[in-house]
Motif scaffolding. Structure first.
Motif, PDB file in Angstrom:
ATOM      1  N   GLY A  35       0.779  -1.219   0.000  1.00  0.00           N
ATOM      2  CA  GLY A  35       0.000   0.000   0.000  1.00  0.00           C
ATOM      3  C   GLY A  35       0.819   1.281   0.000  1.00  0.00           C
ATOM      4  N   SER A  36       2.134   1.170   0.080  1.00  0.00           N
ATOM      5  CA  SER A  36       2.984   2.356   0.092  1.00  0.00           C
ATOM      6  C   SER A  36       3.009   3.011  -1.290  1.00  0.00           C
ATOM      7  CB  SER A  36       4.412   1.982   0.504  1.00  0.00           C
ATOM      8  OG  SER A  36       4.987   1.152  -0.488  1.00  0.00           O
ATOM      9  N   VAL A  37       3.441   4.249  -1.325  1.00  0.00           N
ATOM     10  CA  VAL A  37       3.565   4.966  -2.592  1.00  0.00           C
ATOM     11  C   VAL A  37       4.548   4.236  -3.504  1.00  0.00           C
ATOM     12  CG1 VAL A  37       4.311   7.126  -3.662  1.00  0.00           C
ATOM     13  CG2 VAL A  37       2.913   7.181  -1.590  1.00  0.00           C
ATOM     14  N   ALA A  38       5.660   3.779  -2.935  1.00  0.00           N
ATOM     15  CA  ALA A  38       6.650   3.053  -3.736  1.00  0.00           C
ATOM     16  C   ALA A  38       6.046   1.785  -4.322  1.00  0.00           C
ATOM     17  CB  ALA A  38       7.871   2.717  -2.881  1.00  0.00           C
ATOM     18  N   SER A  39       5.246   1.101  -3.536  1.00  0.00           N
ATOM     19  CA  SER A  39       4.595  -0.122  -4.002  1.00  0.00           C
ATOM     20  C   SER A  39       3.589   0.177  -5.110  1.00  0.00           C
ATOM     21  CB  SER A  39       3.909  -0.800  -2.812  1.00  0.00           C
ATOM     22  OG  SER A  39       3.395  -2.039  -3.176  1.00  0.00           O
ATOM     23  N   GLN A  40       2.856   1.275  -4.979  1.00  0.00           N
ATOM     24  CA  GLN A  40       1.896   1.655  -6.017  1.00  0.00           C
ATOM     25  C   GLN A  40       2.609   1.976  -7.330  1.00  0.00           C
ATOM     26  OE1 GLN A  40      -0.150   4.846  -4.030  1.00  0.00           O
ATOM     27  NE2 GLN A  40      -1.462   3.461  -2.884  1.00  0.00           N
ATOM     28  N   ARG A  41       3.763   2.617  -7.232  1.00  0.00           N
ATOM     29  CA  ARG A  41       4.535   2.908  -8.447  1.00  0.00           C
ATOM     30  C   ARG A  41       5.047   1.612  -9.087  1.00  0.00           C
ATOM     31  NH1 ARG A  41       8.229   6.923  -5.755  1.00  0.00           N
ATOM     32  NH2 ARG A  41       6.720   8.386  -5.008  1.00  0.00           N
ATOM     33  N   ALA A  42       5.472   0.674  -8.256  1.00  0.00           N
ATOM     34  CA  ALA A  42       5.950  -0.608  -8.780  1.00  0.00           C
ATOM     35  C   ALA A  42       4.822  -1.367  -9.468  1.00  0.00           C
ATOM     36  CB  ALA A  42       6.553  -1.445  -7.653  1.00  0.00           C
ATOM     37  N   ILE A  43       3.619  -1.282  -8.919  1.00  0.00           N
ATOM     38  CA  ILE A  43       2.474  -1.931  -9.554  1.00  0.00           C
ATOM     39  C   ILE A  43       2.214  -1.320 -10.923  1.00  0.00           C
ATOM     40  CG2 ILE A  43      -0.050  -2.153  -9.453  1.00  0.00           C
ATOM     41  CD1 ILE A  43       0.315  -2.652  -6.430  1.00  0.00           C
ATOM     42  N   LEU A 103       8.155 -14.011 -12.829  1.00  0.00           N
ATOM     43  CA  LEU A 103       8.833 -12.769 -12.472  1.00  0.00           C
ATOM     44  C   LEU A 103       8.102 -12.140 -11.305  1.00  0.00           C
ATOM     45  CD1 LEU A 103      11.011 -10.573 -13.195  1.00  0.00           C
ATOM     46  CD2 LEU A 103       9.219  -9.492 -14.595  1.00  0.00           C
ATOM     47  N   ILE A 104       8.866 -11.536 -10.395  1.00  0.00           N
ATOM     48  CA  ILE A 104       8.310 -10.756  -9.289  1.00  0.00           C
ATOM     49  C   ILE A 104       8.766  -9.320  -9.502  1.00  0.00           C
ATOM     50  CG2 ILE A 104       8.286 -10.385  -6.786  1.00  0.00           C
ATOM     51  CD1 ILE A 104       9.142 -13.392  -6.512  1.00  0.00           C
ATOM     52  N   VAL A 105       7.813  -8.387  -9.519  1.00  0.00           N
ATOM     53  CA  VAL A 105       8.142  -6.965  -9.625  1.00  0.00           C
ATOM     54  C   VAL A 105       7.711  -6.325  -8.318  1.00  0.00           C
ATOM     55  CG1 VAL A 105       7.687  -4.791 -10.805  1.00  0.00           C
ATOM     56  CG2 VAL A 105       7.859  -6.907 -12.129  1.00  0.00           C
ATOM     57  N   MET A 106       8.688  -5.766  -7.594  1.00  0.00           N
ATOM     58  CA  MET A 106       8.344  -5.172  -6.304  1.00  0.00           C
ATOM     59  C   MET A 106       9.165  -3.930  -6.032  1.00  0.00           C
ATOM     60  SD  MET A 106       9.860  -8.120  -3.764  1.00  0.00           S
ATOM     61  CE  MET A 106       9.218  -7.363  -2.293  1.00  0.00           C
ATOM     62  N   ALA A 107       8.661  -3.135  -5.102  1.00  0.00           N
ATOM     63  CA  ALA A 107       9.289  -1.862  -4.763  1.00  0.00           C
ATOM     64  C   ALA A 107      10.434  -2.051  -3.792  1.00  0.00           C
ATOM     65  CB  ALA A 107       8.253  -0.926  -4.151  1.00  0.00           C
ATOM     66  N   SER A 108      11.318  -1.083  -3.839  1.00  0.00           N
ATOM     67  CA  SER A 108      12.343  -0.934  -2.810  1.00  0.00           C
ATOM     68  C   SER A 108      12.107   0.432  -2.197  1.00  0.00           C
ATOM     69  CB  SER A 108      13.739  -1.000  -3.423  1.00  0.00           C
ATOM     70  OG  SER A 108      14.693  -0.649  -2.451  1.00  0.00           O
ATOM     71  N   HIS A 109      12.077   0.478  -0.888  1.00  0.00           N
ATOM     72  CA  HIS A 109      11.834   1.754  -0.203  1.00  0.00           C
ATOM     73  C   HIS A 109      13.108   2.587  -0.088  1.00  0.00           C
ATOM     74  CE1 HIS A 109       7.686   0.874   0.666  1.00  0.00           C
ATOM     75  NE2 HIS A 109       8.056  -0.342   0.961  1.00  0.00           N
ATOM     76  N   GLY A 110      14.239   1.994  -0.452  1.00  0.00           N
ATOM     77  CA  GLY A 110      15.475   2.763  -0.500  1.00  0.00           C
ATOM     78  C   GLY A 110      16.083   3.101   0.845  1.00  0.00           C
ATOM     79  N   PRO A 143      13.120 -14.860 -10.807  1.00  0.00           N
ATOM     80  CA  PRO A 143      13.710 -13.539 -11.019  1.00  0.00           C
ATOM     81  C   PRO A 143      12.878 -12.429 -10.359  1.00  0.00           C
ATOM     82  CG  PRO A 143      13.644 -14.768 -13.078  1.00  0.00           C
ATOM     83  CD  PRO A 143      12.861 -15.558 -12.073  1.00  0.00           C
ATOM     84  N   VAL A 144      13.590 -11.420  -9.852  1.00  0.00           N
ATOM     85  CA  VAL A 144      12.956 -10.293  -9.182  1.00  0.00           C
ATOM     86  C   VAL A 144      13.418  -9.009  -9.857  1.00  0.00           C
ATOM     87  CG1 VAL A 144      12.659  -9.066  -6.982  1.00  0.00           C
ATOM     88  CG2 VAL A 144      13.004 -11.556  -6.989  1.00  0.00           C
ATOM     89  N   LEU A 145      12.449  -8.183 -10.243  1.00  0.00           N
ATOM     90  CA  LEU A 145      12.743  -6.865 -10.797  1.00  0.00           C
ATOM     91  C   LEU A 145      12.390  -5.853  -9.705  1.00  0.00           C
ATOM     92  CD1 LEU A 145      13.182  -5.418 -13.810  1.00  0.00           C
ATOM     93  CD2 LEU A 145      10.887  -4.697 -13.255  1.00  0.00           C
ATOM     94  N   VAL A 146      13.381  -5.102  -9.255  1.00  0.00           N
ATOM     95  CA  VAL A 146      13.174  -4.145  -8.177  1.00  0.00           C
ATOM     96  C   VAL A 146      12.917  -2.765  -8.762  1.00  0.00           C
ATOM     97  CG1 VAL A 146      14.173  -3.079  -6.115  1.00  0.00           C
ATOM     98  CG2 VAL A 146      14.652  -5.488  -6.630  1.00  0.00           C
ATOM     99  N   HIS A 147      11.803  -2.179  -8.358  1.00  0.00           N
ATOM    100  CA  HIS A 147      11.444  -0.847  -8.819  1.00  0.00           C
ATOM    101  C   HIS A 147      11.765   0.137  -7.716  1.00  0.00           C
ATOM    102  CE1 HIS A 147       8.820   2.552  -9.783  1.00  0.00           C
ATOM    103  NE2 HIS A 147       8.993   2.160 -11.035  1.00  0.00           N
ATOM    104  N   ARG A 148      12.589   1.160  -8.025  1.00  0.00           N
ATOM    105  CA  ARG A 148      12.973   2.147  -7.008  1.00  0.00           C
ATOM    106  C   ARG A 148      12.216   3.421  -7.210  1.00  0.00           C
ATOM    107  NH1 ARG A 148      18.070   1.335  -3.875  1.00  0.00           N
ATOM    108  NH2 ARG A 148      17.428   3.353  -3.211  1.00  0.00           N
TER     109      ARG A 148
END
Length: 145
Positions: free
Chosen positions: A11-19, A110-117, A140-145
């Motif tokens: 539900g975080s902003v970073a997670s919404q961007r990754a979605i 594939l897993i696409v997920m956020a990184s909170h940095g 495989p994991v694609l990390v969205h920052r």
């Protein structure tokens, strides 16, 4: 290439961007997505104020409703993009394990997920579900920052 992409959300902003990015990527390659969220189990002895203030049934109902709102948001992003989407809500105290298990169970490639940095001591102390998924997942994991 990839046929089914897991999009975990907290539900975080970073997670919404990754979605959004995950859905855009899925659309571009003709893949489908699986949106998932993990909510903590109920514990009678806890520091979590929500669990202390509610009965087990109240907590579980509130958690289910909150998780469903997150999944509805992710499904709406996919629907608006014309990407097939299924949703999964899991109860687990270890989100990274739930993410990996869901990816495996739903045959995601594939897993696409956020990184909170978070960096430094804050990142070390708080831990990172993304980092744990990266370390433990064979998918495989694609990390969205």
């Amino acid at each position: 290439m990839y046929k089914r992409i897991l999009l975990p959300t907290d539900g975080s902003v970073a997670s919404q961007r990754a979605i959004q990015s995950g859905v855009d990527f899925a659309r571009s390659i003709g893949a489908e997505v699986v949106a998932m969220t993990a909510t903590p189990e109920f514990h009678a002895l806890t520091a979590n104020a929500e669990m202390l203030e509610q009965t087990r049934d109240e907590y579980l109902a509130a958690s289910r409703a909150s998780g469903q709102r997150l999944l509805d948001q992710a499904a709406a992003v996919a629907r608006d993009a014309g990407v097939p989407c299924t949703v999964v809500q899991v109860v687990s105290d270890e989100p990274y394990e739930a993410i990996i298990a869901t990816a495996r169970d739903k045959l995601c490639d594939l897993i696409v997920m956020a990184s909170h940095g978070r960096r430094g001591i804050k990142g070390l102390l708080l831990g990172s579900e993304t980092q744990k998924v990266l370390v433990h997942s064979a998918i495989p994991v694609l990390v969205h920052r």
